[in-house]
Design a protein around this motif. Sequence first.
Motif, PDB file in Angstrom:
ATOM      1  N   TYR A  83      51.854  27.971 -23.381  1.00 57.82           N
ATOM      2  CA  TYR A  83      52.236  29.073 -22.505  1.00 57.82           C
ATOM      3  C   TYR A  83      51.584  28.892 -21.140  1.00 57.82           C
ATOM      4  CZ  TYR A  83      52.421  33.698 -20.441  1.00 57.82           C
ATOM      5  OH  TYR A  83      52.629  34.737 -19.577  1.00 57.82           O
ATOM      6  N   ARG A  84      52.368  28.990 -20.095  1.00 59.50           N
ATOM      7  CA  ARG A  84      51.847  28.899 -18.740  1.00 59.50           C
ATOM      8  C   ARG A  84      51.937  30.270 -18.097  1.00 59.50           C
ATOM      9  NH1 ARG A  84      53.046  24.238 -14.520  1.00 59.50           N
ATOM     10  NH2 ARG A  84      51.948  23.227 -16.200  1.00 59.50           N
ATOM     11  N   ASP A  85      50.761  30.809 -17.730  1.00 63.41           N
ATOM     12  CA  ASP A  85      50.703  32.115 -17.085  1.00 63.41           C
ATOM     13  C   ASP A  85      51.352  32.018 -15.708  1.00 63.41           C
ATOM     14  OD1 ASP A  85      50.144  34.716 -16.480  1.00 63.41           O
ATOM     15  OD2 ASP A  85      48.039  34.368 -15.998  1.00 63.41           O
ATOM     16  N   GLU A  86      52.159  33.000 -15.330  1.00 63.48           N
ATOM     17  CA  GLU A  86      52.851  32.947 -14.036  1.00 63.48           C
ATOM     18  C   GLU A  86      51.883  33.031 -12.858  1.00 63.48           C
ATOM     19  OE1 GLU A  86      54.351  37.435 -13.193  1.00 63.48           O
ATOM     20  OE2 GLU A  86      55.403  36.350 -14.782  1.00 63.48           O
ATOM     21  N   ASN A  87      50.684  33.550 -13.068  1.00 66.28           N
ATOM     22  CA  ASN A  87      49.686  33.626 -12.001  1.00 66.28           C
ATOM     23  C   ASN A  87      48.638  32.520 -12.090  1.00 66.28           C
ATOM     24  OD1 ASN A  87      50.836  35.956 -10.891  1.00 66.28           O
ATOM     25  ND2 ASN A  87      49.805  37.218 -12.424  1.00 66.28           N
ATOM     26  N   ALA A  88      48.873  31.539 -12.919  1.00 68.31           N
ATOM     27  CA  ALA A  88      47.920  30.440 -13.066  1.00 68.31           C
ATOM     28  C   ALA A  88      47.887  29.605 -11.793  1.00 68.31           C
ATOM     29  CB  ALA A  88      48.313  29.570 -14.255  1.00 68.31           C
ATOM     30  N   PRO A  89      46.717  29.035 -11.454  1.00 69.70           N
ATOM     31  CA  PRO A  89      46.642  28.193 -10.248  1.00 69.70           C
ATOM     32  C   PRO A  89      47.452  26.910 -10.432  1.00 69.70           C
ATOM     33  CG  PRO A  89      44.574  28.142 -11.466  1.00 69.70           C
ATOM     34  CD  PRO A  89      45.438  29.159 -12.119  1.00 69.70           C
ATOM     35  N   ILE A  90      47.997  26.442  -9.320  1.00 72.25           N
ATOM     36  CA  ILE A  90      48.799  25.228  -9.353  1.00 72.25           C
ATOM     37  C   ILE A  90      47.912  24.008  -9.227  1.00 72.25           C
ATOM     38  CG2 ILE A  90      50.590  23.951  -8.139  1.00 72.25           C
ATOM     39  CD1 ILE A  90      51.788  26.631  -7.362  1.00 72.25           C
ATOM     40  N   LEU A 112      43.567  22.629  -8.095  1.00 77.00           N
ATOM     41  CA  LEU A 112      42.190  23.000  -7.880  1.00 77.00           C
ATOM     42  C   LEU A 112      41.753  22.449  -6.527  1.00 77.00           C
ATOM     43  CD1 LEU A 112      39.572  24.237  -8.897  1.00 77.00           C
ATOM     44  CD2 LEU A 112      39.028  22.041  -9.953  1.00 77.00           C
TER      45      LEU A 112
END
Length: 117
Positions: free
Chosen positions: A103-110, A112
């Motif tokens: 699962y990839r959170d929609e607010n996860a950073p693209i 670093l």
Amino acid sequence: MTTFLPKEVQAGLDAARKQTLKRKSRLRVEAGGESFRVLKFREDGFTLDIDDAPNLRGLVDLYDGGNHLYQCLIVASAEEDSEMHYEFKRATAAADRAPLDFYRDENAPIALLSNKG
């Protein structure tokens, strides 16, 4: 009043109707390196001209122009008026990238970013 047309006239009308369906449709099925124009598309299957297409069975790809729509497992269901109806056993939507196995959170950073400059 009866509606009777000679066989030649009826055959000409059927050929013209089929040609119009082929011209209007952008959908095509690819199987075994060959491409066949779809005359009619339904959510449970599609119809091909029996003169153009062999008795298809198994895995085929369904395209709208150049866009790959579905990878389908099909079986021939019925022949009617020189058209062959095919039913989907499975129709999987084609994607332009591999599916994620997490699962990839929609607010996860693209990415670093570091403070080093």
